[in-house]
Motif scaffolding. Structure first.
Motif, PDB file in Angstrom:
ATOM      1  N   LYS A 152      -0.139  53.577  54.115  1.00 20.26           N
ATOM      2  CA  LYS A 152       0.474  54.717  54.906  1.00 20.26           C
ATOM      3  C   LYS A 152       1.905  54.585  55.059  1.00 20.26           C
ATOM      4  CE  LYS A 152      -3.841  56.044  57.019  1.00 20.26           C
ATOM      5  NZ  LYS A 152      -4.271  56.422  58.440  1.00 20.26           N
ATOM      6  N   GLY A 153       2.499  53.253  54.517  1.00 23.01           N
ATOM      7  CA  GLY A 153       4.041  53.056  54.693  1.00 23.01           C
ATOM      8  C   GLY A 153       4.633  53.601  53.406  1.00 23.01           C
ATOM      9  N   ASP A 154       5.973  53.311  53.296  1.00 25.94           N
ATOM     10  CA  ASP A 154       6.589  53.719  52.235  1.00 25.94           C
ATOM     11  C   ASP A 154       6.964  52.802  50.862  1.00 25.94           C
ATOM     12  OD1 ASP A 154       7.290  56.327  53.455  1.00 25.94           O
ATOM     13  OD2 ASP A 154       8.576  55.173  54.973  1.00 25.94           O
ATOM     14  N   THR A 155       6.365  51.688  51.189  1.00 29.46           N
ATOM     15  CA  THR A 155       6.605  50.620  50.057  1.00 29.46           C
ATOM     16  C   THR A 155       5.920  51.136  48.658  1.00 29.46           C
ATOM     17  OG1 THR A 155       6.473  48.691  51.541  1.00 29.46           O
ATOM     18  CG2 THR A 155       6.044  48.224  49.365  1.00 29.46           C
ATOM     19  N   PRO A 156       6.407  51.344  47.652  1.00 24.75           N
ATOM     20  CA  PRO A 156       6.188  51.963  46.391  1.00 24.75           C
ATOM     21  C   PRO A 156       5.592  50.880  45.502  1.00 24.75           C
ATOM     22  CG  PRO A 156       8.688  51.171  46.009  1.00 24.75           C
ATOM     23  CD  PRO A 156       8.071  51.015  47.711  1.00 24.75           C
ATOM     24  N   PHE A 157       4.328  50.467  46.003  1.00 27.00           N
ATOM     25  CA  PHE A 157       3.772  49.226  45.282  1.00 27.00           C
ATOM     26  C   PHE A 157       3.449  49.649  43.766  1.00 27.00           C
ATOM     27  CE2 PHE A 157       2.059  48.484  49.626  1.00 27.00           C
ATOM     28  CZ  PHE A 157       2.557  47.103  49.859  1.00 27.00           C
ATOM     29  N   LEU A 158       3.020  50.752  43.271  1.00 23.25           N
ATOM     30  CA  LEU A 158       2.944  51.031  41.848  1.00 23.25           C
ATOM     31  C   LEU A 158       4.208  50.834  40.946  1.00 23.25           C
ATOM     32  CD1 LEU A 158       0.693  54.286  41.768  1.00 23.25           C
ATOM     33  CD2 LEU A 158       0.087  51.900  41.430  1.00 23.25           C
ATOM     34  N   GLU A 159       5.374  51.349  41.538  1.00 20.66           N
ATOM     35  CA  GLU A 159       6.606  50.919  40.960  1.00 20.66           C
ATOM     36  C   GLU A 159       6.870  49.467  40.781  1.00 20.66           C
ATOM     37  OE1 GLU A 159      11.105  51.215  42.573  1.00 20.66           O
ATOM     38  OE2 GLU A 159       9.935  52.970  43.117  1.00 20.66           O
ATOM     39  N   ILE A 160       6.815  48.893  41.996  1.00 24.97           N
ATOM     40  CA  ILE A 160       6.855  47.297  42.046  1.00 24.97           C
ATOM     41  C   ILE A 160       6.057  46.563  41.089  1.00 24.97           C
ATOM     42  CG2 ILE A 160       6.605  45.450  43.618  1.00 24.97           C
ATOM     43  CD1 ILE A 160       7.316  47.300  45.988  1.00 24.97           C
ATOM     44  N   PHE A 161       4.815  47.157  40.934  1.00 26.91           N
ATOM     45  CA  PHE A 161       3.775  46.218  40.162  1.00 26.91           C
ATOM     46  C   PHE A 161       4.187  46.620  38.680  1.00 26.91           C
ATOM     47  CE2 PHE A 161       0.009  46.190  43.156  1.00 26.91           C
ATOM     48  CZ  PHE A 161       0.692  45.261  44.145  1.00 26.91           C
ATOM     49  N   LYS A 162       4.607  47.847  38.192  1.00 27.32           N
ATOM     50  CA  LYS A 162       5.012  48.128  36.977  1.00 27.32           C
ATOM     51  C   LYS A 162       6.105  47.419  36.460  1.00 27.32           C
ATOM     52  CE  LYS A 162       6.626  51.984  34.052  1.00 27.32           C
ATOM     53  NZ  LYS A 162       6.883  53.282  34.243  1.00 27.32           N
ATOM     54  N   ASN A 163       7.109  47.140  37.454  1.00 25.10           N
ATOM     55  CA  ASN A 163       8.492  46.426  37.145  1.00 25.10           C
ATOM     56  C   ASN A 163       8.083  44.947  36.885  1.00 25.10           C
ATOM     57  OD1 ASN A 163      10.665  48.371  36.979  1.00 25.10           O
ATOM     58  ND2 ASN A 163      10.146  48.790  38.768  1.00 25.10           N
ATOM     59  N   LEU A 164       7.367  44.258  37.707  1.00 22.85           N
ATOM     60  CA  LEU A 164       6.860  42.847  37.724  1.00 22.85           C
ATOM     61  C   LEU A 164       6.088  42.616  36.408  1.00 22.85           C
ATOM     62  CD1 LEU A 164       5.773  42.098  41.555  1.00 22.85           C
ATOM     63  CD2 LEU A 164       7.958  41.595  40.020  1.00 22.85           C
ATOM     64  N   SER A 165       5.019  43.595  36.190  1.00 25.41           N
ATOM     65  CA  SER A 165       4.082  43.473  35.164  1.00 25.41           C
ATOM     66  C   SER A 165       4.798  43.511  33.723  1.00 25.41           C
ATOM     67  CB  SER A 165       3.225  44.636  35.171  1.00 25.41           C
ATOM     68  OG  SER A 165       2.265  44.613  33.912  1.00 25.41           O
ATOM     69  N   LEU A 166       5.957  44.338  33.750  1.00 22.82           N
ATOM     70  CA  LEU A 166       6.717  44.393  32.315  1.00 22.82           C
ATOM     71  C   LEU A 166       7.482  43.307  32.115  1.00 22.82           C
ATOM     72  CD1 LEU A 166       8.122  48.155  32.783  1.00 22.82           C
ATOM     73  CD2 LEU A 166       6.629  47.502  31.207  1.00 22.82           C
ATOM     74  N   ARG A 167       7.828  42.292  33.312  1.00 17.30           N
ATOM     75  CA  ARG A 167       8.421  41.230  32.884  1.00 17.30           C
ATOM     76  C   ARG A 167       7.513  39.909  33.098  1.00 17.30           C
ATOM     77  NH1 ARG A 167      11.245  45.027  35.346  1.00 17.30           N
ATOM     78  NH2 ARG A 167      13.702  45.033  34.848  1.00 17.30           N
ATOM     79  N   ASN A 168       6.250  40.247  33.019  1.00 14.69           N
ATOM     80  CA  ASN A 168       5.197  39.084  32.817  1.00 14.69           C
ATOM     81  C   ASN A 168       5.166  38.339  33.984  1.00 14.69           C
ATOM     82  OD1 ASN A 168       4.045  40.222  30.337  1.00 14.69           O
ATOM     83  ND2 ASN A 168       5.722  39.222  29.361  1.00 14.69           N
ATOM     84  N   TYR A 169       5.319  38.787  35.366  1.00 15.91           N
ATOM     85  CA  TYR A 169       5.320  37.987  36.585  1.00 15.91           C
ATOM     86  C   TYR A 169       3.971  37.262  36.697  1.00 15.91           C
ATOM     87  CZ  TYR A 169       5.421  36.709  41.580  1.00 15.91           C
ATOM     88  OH  TYR A 169       5.282  35.804  42.681  1.00 15.91           O
ATOM     89  N   ASN A 170       4.032  36.093  36.990  1.00 12.20           N
ATOM     90  CA  ASN A 170       2.524  35.417  37.087  1.00 12.20           C
ATOM     91  C   ASN A 170       2.785  34.295  37.899  1.00 12.20           C
ATOM     92  OD1 ASN A 170       4.462  33.462  36.099  1.00 12.20           O
ATOM     93  ND2 ASN A 170       3.365  32.906  34.185  1.00 12.20           N
ATOM     94  N   ASN A 171       3.512  34.542  39.182  1.00 13.11           N
ATOM     95  CA  ASN A 171       3.420  33.458  40.470  1.00 13.11           C
ATOM     96  C   ASN A 171       2.612  34.322  41.360  1.00 13.11           C
ATOM     97  OD1 ASN A 171       5.172  31.167  39.786  1.00 13.11           O
ATOM     98  ND2 ASN A 171       6.673  32.651  39.208  1.00 13.11           N
ATOM     99  N   ILE A 172       2.727  34.097  42.514  1.00 12.41           N
ATOM    100  CA  ILE A 172       1.967  34.252  43.809  1.00 12.41           C
ATOM    101  C   ILE A 172       2.308  35.548  44.364  1.00 12.41           C
ATOM    102  CG2 ILE A 172       1.127  33.562  46.018  1.00 12.41           C
ATOM    103  CD1 ILE A 172       2.100  30.561  45.374  1.00 12.41           C
TER     104      ILE A 172
END
Length: 260
Positions: free
Chosen positions: A207-227
């Protein structure tokens, strides 16, 4: 996704919000059942010198599951003073590395937020000296200051990495896409937290303002594979274990959607 969790988040916060619980072993055992790989151990003012990390021999059985030791005792106005920093970290680090733990997290947030050129100069000097003393320890910085300030710090001390706290950056109105773009090579831990932009309140149920979908999209595009480390708000009417089980399920689904 590789999941971790902040210590104390699988236990009712009777002793403190993220204080090491008396039955700390239980959290490690629960992690295995929830497919959580790591716990980020926390040192706060409630259990600083008497933290079981420093005297309980059973810790060695779980040390490989400790992703990092976070010094929450640095979230105060004294952290720019090198003597205070040394008193809070040096002796503890000696004990930590004897356990085979090679990663520490220094949060310069809120009352210890880095704001001025003088703050940058002080922190750079402190961290350089720490690195000389403990060259084999990996240093993560958790920062909620401006992108330009972070850039200035990392240009001086390129041996440091970043813990990216999604909620803290949201509250401080920092552009997530810009942050990821500039510092992706330094990010090795993402704190999953949902906060309000205006009030800073932490929310459950997204219910907060953190844009998780945007964050995940940007991390995924760069192949983030850490914790990804769970630090979501608690829910009073729900068991902590069940709550985090639900969070993991939702985050996995959200992240997978960005990989399609």
């Amino acid at each position: 996704m590789i999941f971790g969790i902040i210590q104390g988040r699988l236990t009712k916060p009777i002793e403190g919000h993220q204080t090491t619980p008396k039955n700390w072993e239980r959290e490690f055992d629960l992690c295995k059942k929830l497919n959580i790989d790591y716990i980020e151990w926390n040192i706060d003012f409630n259990k600083d010198r008497n933290n079981p990390l420093f005297f309980d021999p059973k810790i060695s059985n779980y040390s490989k599951m400790i992703s990092s030791v976070c010094f929450d005792t640095l979230v105060c106005n004294d952290s720019f003073d090198e003597e205070y920093f040394r008193n809070q970290t040096y002796d503890h680090t000696e004990k930590i590395r004897k356990l085979g733990i090679r990663k520490v997290t220094f949060p310069f947030l809120e009352s210890s937020q880095i704001r001025t050129a003088g703050d940058i100069k002080s922190i750079v000097k402190i961290l350089r000296n720490y690195n000389k003393k403990f060259p084999n320890m990996q240093i993560n910085l958790e920062l909620d200051c401006k992108v330009e300030t972070i850039d200035s710090i990392l240009s001086e001390i390129n041996f440091c990495f970043l813990t990216y706290d999604t909620g803290n950056l949201t509250h401080n109105n920092i552009d997530h896409e810009l942050y990821i773009d500039k510092f992706f090579s330094k990010i090795n831990n993402v704190h999953l937290k949902d906060r309000s932009l205006l009030t800073g309140e932490s929310f459950h149920d997204f219910k907060g303002d953190t844009p998780f979908l945007e964050i995940f999209k940007n991390l995924s595009l760069r192949n983030y594979n850490n914790i990804f480390t769970l630090q979501m708000a608690r829910k009073n009417d729900m068991d902590e274990v069940e709550l985090n089980k639900n969070y993991i399920s939702k985050f996995r689904r959200m992240y997978e959607e960005q990989n399609i």
